[in-house]
Design a protein around this motif. Structure first.
Motif, PDB file in Angstrom:
ATOM      1  N   THR A 177       4.538   3.281  -7.737  1.00  0.00           N
ATOM      2  CA  THR A 177       5.792   2.556  -7.471  1.00  0.00           C
ATOM      3  C   THR A 177       5.574   1.147  -6.915  1.00  0.00           C
ATOM      4  O   THR A 177       6.474   0.319  -6.968  1.00  0.00           O
ATOM      5  N   GLY A 178       4.397   0.896  -6.320  1.00  0.00           N
ATOM      6  CA  GLY A 178       4.154  -0.395  -5.671  1.00  0.00           C
ATOM      7  C   GLY A 178       4.799  -0.489  -4.297  1.00  0.00           C
ATOM      8  O   GLY A 178       4.720  -1.542  -3.654  1.00  0.00           O
ATOM      9  N   ALA A 179       5.421   0.596  -3.822  1.00  0.00           N
ATOM     10  CA  ALA A 179       6.076   0.558  -2.502  1.00  0.00           C
ATOM     11  C   ALA A 179       5.035   0.422  -1.392  1.00  0.00           C
ATOM     12  O   ALA A 179       3.954   1.014  -1.471  1.00  0.00           O
ATOM     13  N   VAL A 180       5.395  -0.371  -0.369  1.00  0.00           N
ATOM     14  CA  VAL A 180       4.588  -0.455   0.857  1.00  0.00           C
ATOM     15  C   VAL A 180       5.438   0.176   1.948  1.00  0.00           C
ATOM     16  O   VAL A 180       6.529  -0.308   2.250  1.00  0.00           O
ATOM     17  N   TYR A 181       4.985   1.273   2.513  1.00  0.00           N
ATOM     18  CA  TYR A 181       5.801   1.999   3.491  1.00  0.00           C
ATOM     19  C   TYR A 181       5.824   1.246   4.823  1.00  0.00           C
ATOM     20  O   TYR A 181       4.770   0.831   5.328  1.00  0.00           O
ATOM     21  N   PRO A 182       7.005   1.097   5.420  1.00  0.00           N
ATOM     22  CA  PRO A 182       7.084   0.449   6.731  1.00  0.00           C
ATOM     23  C   PRO A 182       6.376   1.268   7.809  1.00  0.00           C
ATOM     24  O   PRO A 182       6.274   2.499   7.701  1.00  0.00           O
ATOM     25  N   GLU A 183       5.924   0.551   8.830  1.00  0.00           N
ATOM     26  CA  GLU A 183       5.184   1.185   9.929  1.00  0.00           C
ATOM     27  C   GLU A 183       5.965   2.355  10.528  1.00  0.00           C
ATOM     28  O   GLU A 183       5.408   3.414  10.797  1.00  0.00           O
ATOM     29  N   GLU A 184       7.292   2.160  10.720  1.00  0.00           N
ATOM     30  CA  GLU A 184       8.035   3.229  11.426  1.00  0.00           C
ATOM     31  C   GLU A 184       8.110   4.510  10.586  1.00  0.00           C
ATOM     32  O   GLU A 184       8.131   5.616  11.133  1.00  0.00           O
ATOM     33  N   VAL A 185       8.106   4.365   9.268  1.00  0.00           N
ATOM     34  CA  VAL A 185       8.124   5.550   8.398  1.00  0.00           C
ATOM     35  C   VAL A 185       6.778   6.269   8.487  1.00  0.00           C
ATOM     36  O   VAL A 185       6.710   7.500   8.644  1.00  0.00           O
ATOM     37  N   HIS A 208      -5.469  -3.863   0.444  1.00  0.00           N
ATOM     38  CA  HIS A 208      -5.564  -5.325   0.462  1.00  0.00           C
ATOM     39  C   HIS A 208      -4.597  -6.007  -0.500  1.00  0.00           C
ATOM     40  O   HIS A 208      -4.483  -7.221  -0.494  1.00  0.00           O
ATOM     41  N   LEU A 209      -3.921  -5.206  -1.320  1.00  0.00           N
ATOM     42  CA  LEU A 209      -3.030  -5.812  -2.315  1.00  0.00           C
ATOM     43  C   LEU A 209      -1.580  -5.643  -1.879  1.00  0.00           C
ATOM     44  O   LEU A 209      -0.840  -4.793  -2.388  1.00  0.00           O
ATOM     45  N   ILE A 210      -1.197  -6.434  -0.882  1.00  0.00           N
ATOM     46  CA  ILE A 210       0.164  -6.392  -0.339  1.00  0.00           C
ATOM     47  C   ILE A 210       0.741  -7.804  -0.410  1.00  0.00           C
ATOM     48  O   ILE A 210       0.092  -8.761   0.011  1.00  0.00           O
ATOM     49  N   TYR A 211       1.965  -7.925  -0.953  1.00  0.00           N
ATOM     50  CA  TYR A 211       2.593  -9.244  -1.147  1.00  0.00           C
ATOM     51  C   TYR A 211       3.704  -9.474  -0.133  1.00  0.00           C
ATOM     52  O   TYR A 211       3.990 -10.603   0.226  1.00  0.00           O
ATOM     53  N   GLU A 212       4.373  -8.403   0.267  1.00  0.00           N
ATOM     54  CA  GLU A 212       5.337  -8.481   1.376  1.00  0.00           C
ATOM     55  C   GLU A 212       5.099  -7.283   2.281  1.00  0.00           C
ATOM     56  O   GLU A 212       4.857  -6.193   1.789  1.00  0.00           O
ATOM     57  N   GLY A 213       5.215  -7.510   3.573  1.00  0.00           N
ATOM     58  CA  GLY A 213       5.004  -6.415   4.519  1.00  0.00           C
ATOM     59  C   GLY A 213       3.556  -6.387   4.982  1.00  0.00           C
ATOM     60  O   GLY A 213       2.746  -7.205   4.555  1.00  0.00           O
ATOM     61  N   VAL A 214       3.270  -5.454   5.877  1.00  0.00           N
ATOM     62  CA  VAL A 214       1.907  -5.328   6.390  1.00  0.00           C
ATOM     63  C   VAL A 214       1.448  -3.885   6.261  1.00  0.00           C
ATOM     64  O   VAL A 214       2.249  -2.949   6.249  1.00  0.00           O
ATOM     65  N   HIS A 215       0.120  -3.755   6.175  1.00  0.00           N
ATOM     66  CA  HIS A 215      -0.440  -2.420   6.034  1.00  0.00           C
ATOM     67  C   HIS A 215      -0.519  -1.742   7.405  1.00  0.00           C
ATOM     68  O   HIS A 215      -0.880  -2.380   8.391  1.00  0.00           O
ATOM     69  N   PHE A 216      -0.211  -0.457   7.428  1.00  0.00           N
ATOM     70  CA  PHE A 216      -0.357   0.308   8.666  1.00  0.00           C
ATOM     71  C   PHE A 216      -1.074   1.622   8.354  1.00  0.00           C
ATOM     72  O   PHE A 216      -0.725   2.313   7.393  1.00  0.00           O
ATOM     73  N   SER A 217      -2.084   1.941   9.162  1.00  0.00           N
ATOM     74  CA  SER A 217      -2.824   3.196   8.965  1.00  0.00           C
ATOM     75  C   SER A 217      -2.274   4.262   9.903  1.00  0.00           C
ATOM     76  O   SER A 217      -2.429   4.152  11.128  1.00  0.00           O
ATOM     77  N   PRO A 218      -1.660   5.323   9.371  1.00  0.00           N
ATOM     78  CA  PRO A 218      -1.051   6.331  10.241  1.00  0.00           C
ATOM     79  C   PRO A 218      -2.072   7.112  11.066  1.00  0.00           C
ATOM     80  O   PRO A 218      -1.712   7.760  12.041  1.00  0.00           O
ATOM     81  N   GLY A 219      -3.353   6.992  10.707  1.00  0.00           N
ATOM     82  CA  GLY A 219      -4.397   7.627  11.506  1.00  0.00           C
ATOM     83  C   GLY A 219      -4.417   7.118  12.941  1.00  0.00           C
ATOM     84  O   GLY A 219      -4.963   7.767  13.827  1.00  0.00           O
ATOM     85  N   ARG A 220      -3.802   5.956  13.176  1.00  0.00           N
ATOM     86  CA  ARG A 220      -3.714   5.442  14.555  1.00  0.00           C
ATOM     87  C   ARG A 220      -2.872   6.354  15.430  1.00  0.00           C
ATOM     88  O   ARG A 220      -3.095   6.467  16.629  1.00  0.00           O
ATOM     89  N   VAL A 221      -1.871   6.987  14.814  1.00  0.00           N
ATOM     90  CA  VAL A 221      -0.945   7.841  15.567  1.00  0.00           C
ATOM     91  C   VAL A 221      -1.505   9.262  15.719  1.00  0.00           C
ATOM     92  O   VAL A 221      -1.325   9.893  16.758  1.00  0.00           O
ATOM     93  N   ALA A 222      -2.158   9.739  14.674  1.00  0.00           N
ATOM     94  CA  ALA A 222      -2.612  11.139  14.688  1.00  0.00           C
ATOM     95  C   ALA A 222      -4.077  11.216  14.246  1.00  0.00           C
ATOM     96  O   ALA A 222      -4.389  11.766  13.191  1.00  0.00           O
ATOM     97  N   PRO A 223      -5.013  10.661  15.073  1.00  0.00           N
ATOM     98  CA  PRO A 223      -6.401  10.559  14.614  1.00  0.00           C
ATOM     99  C   PRO A 223      -7.058  11.900  14.297  1.00  0.00           C
ATOM    100  O   PRO A 223      -7.862  11.984  13.379  1.00  0.00           O
ATOM    101  N   GLU A 224      -6.700  12.938  15.037  1.00  0.00           N
ATOM    102  CA  GLU A 224      -7.338  14.244  14.794  1.00  0.00           C
ATOM    103  C   GLU A 224      -6.699  14.997  13.634  1.00  0.00           C
ATOM    104  O   GLU A 224      -7.143  16.072  13.251  1.00  0.00           O
ATOM    105  N   HIS A 225      -5.625  14.455  13.110  1.00  0.00           N
ATOM    106  CA  HIS A 225      -4.910  15.124  12.006  1.00  0.00           C
ATOM    107  C   HIS A 225      -4.934  14.317  10.722  1.00  0.00           C
ATOM    108  O   HIS A 225      -4.315  14.709   9.735  1.00  0.00           O
ATOM    109  N   THR A 226      -5.613  13.153  10.731  1.00  0.00           N
ATOM    110  CA  THR A 226      -5.522  12.269   9.561  1.00  0.00           C
ATOM    111  C   THR A 226      -6.869  12.050   8.907  1.00  0.00           C
ATOM    112  O   THR A 226      -7.869  11.802   9.585  1.00  0.00           O
ATOM    113  N   LEU A 227      -6.862  12.128   7.567  1.00  0.00           N
ATOM    114  CA  LEU A 227      -8.009  11.698   6.790  1.00  0.00           C
ATOM    115  C   LEU A 227      -7.604  10.438   6.063  1.00  0.00           C
ATOM    116  O   LEU A 227      -6.632  10.444   5.294  1.00  0.00           O
TER     117      LEU A 227
END
Ligand code: PLP
Length: 387
Positions: A177-185, A208-227
């Motif tokens: 889809t090319g969607a970039v998910y917002p940080e809060e989602v 690295h291929l983002i034209y609007e918005g910023v990348h967020f890694s959800p592993g920051r919130v749940a490090p022991e639950h994220t790959l």
């Protein structure tokens, strides 16, 4: 004749790989075809990375590597995850794989027991459900909607959680889809993983291929639950080198490496030295990524404006290099639409195997001239369609 395994009989070969192969074959036969099927950058691998591979060869770095990857690269990965993603991981919590694909394959093998449920956000990348089923898991689909920009609704995801939910897969920026998910989602989805104790798989290969918005890694919130899964393919135009990587809880990473040790042994040693250069020569790599991103942005704008001008609809993608185009003005369904477009000289991927019904995926990882030609051909197909 002895039959093939049930597992394999249920397997669908990759639709995107098949369509691309068909387009290349037609072109070899001399058919004038614009292929918008590729899932890979049209740029060549940058020179500094190629040079590192030549150096590795000259130095005789031609032997097996450890199953989890060469220590130098794992150290560079820990540093990359810290610097770019805000993830605090040690080299032991990282793993190098044969493409991002093997990281995903191994993690489903490592995590799933028969009947375990994996939530996939529809439309999804074609390989997820097949990998899940090969590991004995059950894909559970939650839709994302064009009118919501294909951004998932955490409430809808929550309703799909059961006692058997083991994994939720998120992929932002998203293919197809090319969607970039917002940080809060992404944060809300990570909170669900914590609350209901399942794993979050975050496929960040288009980071690295983002034209609007910023990348967020959800592993920051749940490090022991994220790959977190990523790779060199899309960022550094290294699809053929087959280098992917991941980070996550040590026990899961170790299990994934054990699976590699009994299947592929290790990723290609020379390619790992090349990937190390891509990840550590920051100046040269950033210049390349920036150049590619700007080219994709121009192409996206050209394609979207062209589609809208001739009356075709597509949600504006903010990342990756795909546009999911609504095929209702072209044909009764996406397969017929793809056939009509192929007859008109444009190869596209029908959305069927992405569960993107009524849509085709256009890749703009191709030159602007090709995109203009494709738009002219789309216009001709539209004009020829009886109203
Ligand atoms: C969403 C997504 N994840 C993972 C991959 C795997 O990439 P690779 O195995 O080439 O690193 C791809 C490739 O098309 C992709 O689109």
């Amino acid at each position: 004749m002895r039959s093939l395994s049930q597992r394999v009989r249920a397997l669908k070969p990759s639709a995107t790989v098949a369509v691309n192969a068909k387009a290349l074959e037609l072109r070899r036969k001399g058919v004038d075809l614009v292929a918008l099927t590729a899932g890979e950058p049209d740029f060549d691998t940058p020179e500094h990375v190629k040079e590192a591979a030549r150096r590795a060869l000259a130095q005789g770095k031609t032997k097996y590597a450890p199953p989890a990857g060469i220590p130098e690269l794992r150290e560079a990965l820990a540093e990359k995850f810290r610097r770019e993603n805000g993830l605090e991981v040690t080299p032991e919590e990282t793993l190098v794989t044969v493409g991002g694909k093997q990281a995903l394959f191994n993690l489903f093998q490592a995590l799933l027991d028969p009947g375990d449920e994996v939530i996939l956000l529809r439309p999804y990348w074609v390989s997820y459900p097949e990998m899940v089923r090969l590991a004995g898991g059950v894909p559970v689909e939650v839709e994302t909607l064009p009118e919501e920009g294909f951004v998932p609704d955490p409430e809808r995801v929550k309703r799909a959680i059961t006692g058997r939910t083991k994994v939720l897969v998120v992929n932002s920026p998203n293919n197809p889809t090319g969607a970039v998910y917002p940080e809060e989602v992404l944060k809300a989805l990570a909170e669900l993983a914590l609350e209901h104790d399942f794993y979050l798989v975050s496929d960040e290969i288009y980071e690295h291929l983002i034209y609007e918005g910023v990348h967020f890694s959800p592993g920051r919130v749940a490090p022991e639950h994220t790959l977190t899964v990523n790779g060199a393919a899309k960022a550094f135009a290294m699809t053929g080198w087959r280098i992917g990587y991941a980070c996550g809880p040590k026990a899961v990473i170790r299990a994934m490496a054990d699976i590699s040790s009994q299947s592929t042994t290790s990723p290609d040693t020379i390619a790992q030295w090349a990937a190390l250069e891509a990840l550590t020569n920051l100046e040269a790599s950033r210049a390349f990524v920036e150049m590619a991103r700007e080219a994709y942005r121009r192409r996206r704008d050209l394609l979207l404006e062209g589609l809208h001008r001739i009356g075709l609809r597509a949600v504006r993608p903010s990342g990756a290099f795909y546009v999911l185009m609504d095929t209702s003005p072209l044909a009764a369904d996406e397969v017929k639409a793809a056939e009509r477009l192929l007859q008109a000289g444009v190869a596209v991927v029908p959305g069927t195997d992405f569960a993107a019904f009524g849509h085709v995926r256009l890749s703009y990882a191709t030159g602007e001239e090709n995109l203009r030609k494709a738009l002219e051909r789309f216009a001709r197909v539209l004009e020829a369609r009886p109203q």
